[in-house]
Scaffold this motif. Structure first.
Motif, short mmCIF file in Angstrom:
data_model
loop_
_atom_site.label_atom_id
_atom_site.label_comp_id
_atom_site.label_asym_id
_atom_site.label_seq_id
_atom_site.Cartn_x
_atom_site.Cartn_y
_atom_site.Cartn_z
N ALA A 122 1.06 -1.24 -0.18
CA ALA A 122 -0.51 0.10 -0.17
C ALA A 122 0.87 1.41 0.06
O ALA A 122 0.53 1.75 -0.79
CB ALA A 122 -0.86 -0.27 1.14
N ILE A 123 1.93 0.67 0.71
CA ILE A 123 2.47 2.30 0.66
C ILE A 123 2.99 2.39 -0.76
O ILE A 123 3.31 3.97 -0.83
CB ILE A 123 4.10 1.95 1.41
N CYS A 124 3.45 1.72 -1.33
CA CYS A 124 4.29 2.07 -3.35
C CYS A 124 3.11 2.70 -3.63
O CYS A 124 3.11 4.30 -4.41
CB CYS A 124 4.35 1.53 -3.24
N ALA A 125 1.44 3.07 -3.41
CA ALA A 125 0.55 3.79 -4.35
C ALA A 125 0.95 4.95 -4.08
O ALA A 125 0.15 5.90 -3.94
CB ALA A 125 -0.74 3.06 -3.46
N LYS A 128 4.85 9.53 -4.97
CA LYS A 128 4.51 10.33 -6.11
C LYS A 128 4.73 10.84 -7.47
O LYS A 128 4.32 10.45 -8.56
CB LYS A 128 4.31 12.48 -4.96
N THR A 129 5.67 9.50 -7.79
CA THR A 129 6.45 9.99 -9.07
C THR A 129 6.74 8.24 -9.48
O THR A 129 6.89 7.19 -8.38
CB THR A 129 8.16 10.16 -9.28
N ASP A 130 5.74 8.44 -11.05
CA ASP A 130 6.51 6.83 -11.33
C ASP A 130 8.04 6.18 -10.70
O ASP A 130 7.21 4.82 -10.37
CB ASP A 130 6.37 6.95 -13.11
N ILE A 131 9.08 7.00 -11.14
CA ILE A 131 10.41 5.81 -10.36
C ILE A 131 9.93 5.97 -9.01
O ILE A 131 10.61 4.49 -8.87
CB ILE A 131 11.46 6.73 -10.93
N TYR A 132 9.90 6.01 -8.07
CA TYR A 132 9.27 6.36 -7.42
C TYR A 132 8.36 4.99 -6.37
O TYR A 132 8.69 4.24 -5.90
CB TYR A 132 9.14 6.79 -6.18
N ARG A 133 7.08 5.14 -7.62
CA ARG A 133 6.43 3.89 -7.06
C ARG A 133 6.76 2.59 -7.69
O ARG A 133 6.75 1.28 -6.87
CB ARG A 133 4.91 3.88 -8.18
N LEU A 134 7.64 2.77 -8.64
CA LEU A 134 8.49 1.10 -9.45
C LEU A 134 8.60 0.88 -8.62
O LEU A 134 9.12 -0.60 -8.45
CB LEU A 134 8.78 2.06 -10.84
#
Length: 183
Positions: free
Chosen positions: A30-33, A36-42
């Motif tokens: 859940a924390i991943c969603a 703020k940015t795609d690279i951080y989520r990825l």
């Protein structure tokens, strides 16, 4: 590489009771969603693999269900592949058909991510100089659909080429069915 270290460390900190970080064990990704940015989520989805297995008491199916529930399909695939890769360290014995069954618990669209993740994990965690054997056995398992075999073999051959010398890589390549030797 910096982001992966941050999220890997965060996964470790969640598991350490001295930090008392709040965690929804049913949804460790859940924390991943929230990033703020795609690279951080990825990167988060890649690195929370250890946390997801820990939070579910090592229950791959439960952790895989959480990975599969990620709302963005490309991130669900990353989360599941990384999870399967990490889970492979505990699945180094027994028939690979068990892994095909485990991967069968995820939505069909994510089955290849699961299989490729386990194949990658076998390369990472398998016994030195024999790490490819279990990975190739998984790729060749009759339960792995023909449509997924090319990506499985490609993953194994690429990882072998990056982790072993040219001579060893050529020897491994020679054991792969000819139609899958192109990568």
């Amino acid at each position: 590489r910096c982001a992966s270290g941050v999220y890997n460390s965060l996964a470790i900190l969640y598991q350490d009771p001295q930090y008392q970080l709040p965690l929804d064990r049913a949804h460790p990704f859940a924390i991943c969603a929230e990033q703020k940015t795609d690279i951080y989520r990825l990167t988060c989805y890649e690195q929370m693999n250890t946390l997801a297995l820990w939070a579910t008491g090592g229950n791959f199916k439960k952790a895989a269900a959480d990975a599969a529930s990620v709302s963005e399909p490309e991130f669900a695939a990353v989360a599941l592949e990384s999870l399967a890769s990490w889970a492979a360290h505990a699945e180094l014995t027994g028939p690979v058909s068990n892994i095909v069954t485990e991967c069968g618990s995820v939505p069909e669209a994510l089955f290849a991510s699961c299989i490729n993740g386990f194949a990658a994990g076998y390369i990472e965690f398998g016994p030195p100089e024999h790490e490819h054997e279990r990975a190739l056995a998984l790729c060749s398992d009759p339960g792995v659909p023909a449509s997924i075999k090319p990506s499985c073999y490609r993953r194994v051959l690429w990882l072998t080429s990056t982790s072993r010398g040219a001579e060893a890589q050529a020897a491994v390549c020679a054991t792969v069915p000819e139609q899958f030797r192109v990568y």
